[in-house]
Design a protein around this motif. Structure first.
Motif, PDB file in Angstrom:
ATOM      1  N   GLU A  24       0.972  -1.081  -0.008  1.00 42.44           N
ATOM      2  CA  GLU A  24       0.024  -0.065   0.065  1.00 42.44           C
ATOM      3  C   GLU A  24       1.031   1.013   0.087  1.00 42.44           C
ATOM      4  O   GLU A  24       1.833   1.183   0.581  1.00 42.44           O
ATOM      5  CB  GLU A  24      -0.983   0.019   1.336  1.00 42.44           C
ATOM      6  CG  GLU A  24      -1.875  -0.985   1.214  1.00 42.44           C
ATOM      7  CD  GLU A  24      -2.887  -1.099   2.559  1.00 42.44           C
ATOM      8  OE1 GLU A  24      -2.579  -0.425   3.512  1.00 42.44           O
ATOM      9  OE2 GLU A  24      -3.743  -1.738   2.413  1.00 42.44           O
ATOM     10  N   ARG A  83       0.447   5.819   0.071  1.00 41.65           N
ATOM     11  CA  ARG A  83      -0.467   6.973   0.343  1.00 41.65           C
ATOM     12  C   ARG A  83       0.009   8.181  -0.546  1.00 41.65           C
ATOM     13  O   ARG A  83       1.060   8.288  -0.913  1.00 41.65           O
ATOM     14  CB  ARG A  83      -0.319   7.458   1.567  1.00 41.65           C
ATOM     15  CG  ARG A  83      -1.058   8.483   2.075  1.00 41.65           C
ATOM     16  CD  ARG A  83      -1.101   9.076   3.582  1.00 41.65           C
ATOM     17  NE  ARG A  83      -0.981   7.756   4.543  1.00 41.65           N
ATOM     18  CZ  ARG A  83      -2.317   7.420   4.963  1.00 41.65           C
ATOM     19  NH1 ARG A  83      -3.380   7.720   4.668  1.00 41.65           N
ATOM     20  NH2 ARG A  83      -1.846   6.264   5.815  1.00 41.65           N
ATOM     21  N   GLY A 120      -3.972  11.936  -0.069  1.00 43.05           N
ATOM     22  CA  GLY A 120      -4.428  11.199   1.291  1.00 43.05           C
ATOM     23  C   GLY A 120      -5.025   9.829   0.857  1.00 43.05           C
ATOM     24  O   GLY A 120      -5.334   8.876   1.762  1.00 43.05           O
ATOM     25  N   SER A 121      -5.346   9.489  -0.447  1.00 45.27           N
ATOM     26  CA  SER A 121      -5.817   8.439  -0.819  1.00 45.27           C
ATOM     27  C   SER A 121      -4.629   7.018  -0.630  1.00 45.27           C
ATOM     28  O   SER A 121      -3.504   7.341  -0.867  1.00 45.27           O
ATOM     29  CB  SER A 121      -6.515   8.415  -2.243  1.00 45.27           C
ATOM     30  OG  SER A 121      -5.501   8.957  -3.171  1.00 45.27           O
ATOM     31  N   ILE A 122      -5.099   6.002  -0.786  1.00 49.15           N
ATOM     32  CA  ILE A 122      -4.388   4.732  -0.533  1.00 49.15           C
ATOM     33  C   ILE A 122      -4.336   3.915  -2.089  1.00 49.15           C
ATOM     34  O   ILE A 122      -5.594   3.756  -2.249  1.00 49.15           O
ATOM     35  CB  ILE A 122      -4.741   3.862   0.616  1.00 49.15           C
ATOM     36  CG1 ILE A 122      -4.657   4.447   1.690  1.00 49.15           C
ATOM     37  CG2 ILE A 122      -3.834   2.572   0.620  1.00 49.15           C
ATOM     38  CD1 ILE A 122      -4.067   4.374   2.952  1.00 49.15           C
TER      39      ILE A 122
END
Length: 86
Positions: free
Chosen positions: A5, A7, A11-13
């Protein structure tokens, strides 16, 4: 190959797949921004179904040999066995 993952600056993943030996600390996105790697908690491990114990950790492939749970106090006692006829 594992999923990692990252970022993004907004701010989205996002998720990306890499070999374990080639995981970067950041990835460049198509718009030119850079997403930094985050450490995730991973996925939970669930064992579902009755066959897991029997096939993977059973005793010679036999069913679990634990004793049955005792009957609750509000149930009727079992009938005595019938006498044998000779």
């Amino acid at each position: 190959m594992p999923t990692y993952e990252f970022r993004t600056p907004d701010g989205s993943i996002i998720e990306r797949i890499f070999k374990i030996s080639e995981v970067p600390e950041s990835v460049e996105l198509p718009d030119g921004s850079v997403a930094t790697r985050i450490i995730s908690g991973g996925a939970g491990l669930l064992f579902k179904g009755s066959g897991f114990y029997i096939t993977d950790y059973g005793k010679d492939g036999k069913k679990d040999q634990r004793p049955a749970a005792p009957a609750s106090s509000d149930s009727k006692p079992a009938a005595p066995p019938a006498p044998k006829a000779e």
